[in-house]
Write a protein that holds these residues in place. Structure first.
Motif, PDB file in Angstrom:
ATOM      1  N   TYR A  19       0.547  -1.209  -0.019  1.00 53.05           N
ATOM      2  CA  TYR A  19      -0.178   0.136  -0.051  1.00 53.05           C
ATOM      3  C   TYR A  19       0.873   1.108  -0.223  1.00 53.05           C
ATOM      4  O   TYR A  19       0.876   1.827   0.592  1.00 53.05           O
ATOM      5  N   GLY A  20       1.877   1.557  -0.712  1.00 51.37           N
ATOM      6  CA  GLY A  20       2.209   2.350  -0.828  1.00 51.37           C
ATOM      7  C   GLY A  20       4.023   2.565   0.234  1.00 51.37           C
ATOM      8  O   GLY A  20       4.366   1.597   0.328  1.00 51.37           O
ATOM      9  N   MET A  21       4.556   3.480  -0.545  1.00 51.68           N
ATOM     10  CA  MET A  21       5.931   3.733   0.352  1.00 51.68           C
ATOM     11  C   MET A  21       5.877   3.959   1.554  1.00 51.68           C
ATOM     12  O   MET A  21       6.369   3.131   2.365  1.00 51.68           O
ATOM     13  N   ARG A  33      11.803  10.664   3.483  1.00 50.93           N
ATOM     14  CA  ARG A  33      12.199   9.324   2.156  1.00 50.93           C
ATOM     15  C   ARG A  33      12.382  10.650   1.077  1.00 50.93           C
ATOM     16  O   ARG A  33      12.148  11.955   1.499  1.00 50.93           O
ATOM     17  N   ALA A  34      12.913  10.020  -0.498  1.00 50.37           N
ATOM     18  CA  ALA A  34      13.028  11.379  -1.066  1.00 50.37           C
ATOM     19  C   ALA A  34      11.680  10.998  -1.696  1.00 50.37           C
ATOM     20  O   ALA A  34      11.661  12.459  -2.093  1.00 50.37           O
ATOM     21  N   SER A  35      10.922  10.359  -1.846  1.00 58.31           N
ATOM     22  CA  SER A  35       8.788  10.638  -2.802  1.00 58.31           C
ATOM     23  C   SER A  35       8.120   9.294  -2.089  1.00 58.31           C
ATOM     24  O   SER A  35       8.870   8.506  -1.961  1.00 58.31           O
ATOM     25  N   LYS A  36       7.230   9.695  -2.382  1.00 61.98           N
ATOM     26  CA  LYS A  36       6.341   8.636  -2.183  1.00 61.98           C
ATOM     27  C   LYS A  36       5.844   8.219  -3.274  1.00 61.98           C
ATOM     28  O   LYS A  36       5.414   8.539  -4.324  1.00 61.98           O
ATOM     29  N   THR A  37       5.976   6.923  -2.961  1.00 54.71           N
ATOM     30  CA  THR A  37       4.970   6.075  -4.568  1.00 54.71           C
ATOM     31  C   THR A  37       3.883   5.346  -3.407  1.00 54.71           C
ATOM     32  O   THR A  37       3.547   5.038  -3.268  1.00 54.71           O
TER      33      THR A  37
END
Length: 415
Positions: free
Chosen positions: A68-70, A108-112
């Motif tokens: 369910y995502g990062m 974190r650098a980016s959410k996914t």
């Protein structure tokens, strides 16, 4: 290579340990003894003496299938959750740090989003790096095979992996039949022709530069300046075959992206190439007046690279820190893409018909300005559609009878 500048103050040589330091040494000794006696590391602190703890960069790649995502979310399986579980199980962080990542200065650098994969993801936190190779090997041994830690190394104490990003590159991999004309039935044997490919490239080129992406996200009011985003380029590579299907890979580079932005950018491009609206629709979409823009499936979305060019030049080159360089792991990333990511995309298209089912919804969109903040007839159309048998072949053939785009670039689908 120059020796990295120390980020934290060192204690004076020969100084007597304070009472608090003596207590910590005793605690560490007790932890080591407990591990030796029981082999249980979950509630023990291994090699966590403050002199060894430094800010670290962790370079990751993963398949988002089943997650369910990062970002960590209590009660759900996430990529960060799996990473923290492995760090805790290996004794690399404490129970307190596990529950409160802020104590590690975690970022974190980016959410996914749910189901989105990454061939390049970065997190930063404070860890013991006295034996970084062993830490990497231990964490990978505890992680699922669809999540891999590529490297872990020291960085500056004030490093923020999100703020230091120069730009991000996402890929969107989908079957080429997504771009077939709406006037023809489509199946897995479809191969995109040069005319469709050139029209797609023309669509994607319209996204370059700084534009207002208000119509490509949700939850932001008209006039919100944060909707202005800079896109460096948006390209499509040559089609490639995987098993019995042909795929295309779109790549977009930009400084940052909003929720749903890339999927809507792809969705509008597909609608134009298929003939649901004219290319001129892209001249009107970059306004603060709400338009009905379709959102492509999330299955093929992939965080492909995160660029730290300025950091690499200033700190890696001048001070001797390791670079955040994805080319060092090109072989591993390519193999991981082939063994974990492409099979999931193929399975999602053949078993779940992700793209085929979504293409059927394109007739439900107006591709025009809405009188309210959202298409007024979409929910009614969805309800009517859900009551009908899902026969894709008949629906595809009936697409030819749909209304032609009007002069403003809108498709008049009626109520």
């Amino acid at each position: 290579m120059k020796r990295p500048i120390e980020d934290e103050e060192s204690s004076c040589a020969g100084a007597e340990p304070t009472e608090s330091k003596q207590a910590k040494l005793a605690s560490d000794s007790n932890n080591d003894a407990a591990v030796a006696a029981t082999g249980n590391t979950r509630n023990c602190t291994i090699n966590r003496r403050r002199g060894d703890v430094k800010k670290a960069i962790l370079m990751l790649m993963y398949s988002g299938s089943g997650y369910y995502g990062m970002q960590r979310n209590t009660g759900f399986d996430t990529i960060e959750g799996a990473l923290f579980d492995s760090l805790l199980a290996g004794g690399h962080i404490t129970e307190e740090e596990y529950l409160s990542p802020g104590k590690l200065q975690f970022q974190r650098a980016s959410k996914t989003d749910k189901g989105v994969s990454a061939l390049a993801q970065v997190v930063s936190m404070k860890l013991n790096l006295s034996d970084a190779d062993s830490l990497k090997a231990d964490v990978n041994s505890r992680l699922p095979t669809q999540i891999r830690l590529l490297d872990v190394f020291r960085t500056t104490k004030n490093f923020n992996c999100k703020a230091r990003v120069n730009h991000r590159e996402y890929a969107y991999i989908c079957p080429s039949y997504a771009f077939a004309s709406k006037s023809r039935p489509i199946d897995i044997t479809y191969r995109i022709d040069s005319t469709q490919l050139e029209l797609l490239r023309s669509c994607l080129s319209r996204y370059k530069g700084t534009k207002n992406y208000y119509n490509f996200t949700s939850g932001r009011p008209p006039g919100d300046a944060s909707c202005n985003r800079y896109i460096i380029d948006f390209t499509v590579g040559e089609p490639f075959e995987y098993r019995d299907a042909e795929f295309v890979e779109l790549r977009v580079r930009g400084q940052s992206f909003m929720l749903h932005q890339i999927r809507k950018m792809v969705g509008l491009a597909i609608a134009i190439v298929k003939g649901y609206c004219r290319l001129e629709a892209m001249d009107a979409v970059f306004t603060y007046k709400r338009m009905d823009v379709p959102k492509a499936p999330g299955l093929g979305l992939l965080l492909n690279k995160i660029n730290y060019g300025a950091y690499n030049e200033k700190y890696a080159a001048e001070l001797g820190y390791s670079t955040v360089d994805w080319d060092r792991f090109e072989a591993e990333r390519s193999e991981f893409k082939s063994s974990h990511i492409l099979p999931e995309i193929y399975r999602g298209e053949t078993d779940n018909r992700s793209m085929l089912e979504w293409l059927r919804t394109l007739t439900m969109h107006s591709y025009d300005f809405d009188r309210q903040d959202g298409p007024p007839t979409v929910f009614k159309q969805q309800q009517q559609q859900s009551e009908q048998p899902k026969q894709f072949e008949k629906d595809s053939q009936s697409e030819a009878a749909s209304s032609e785009p009007n002069s403003a670039g809108a498709l008049n689908t009626g109520s």
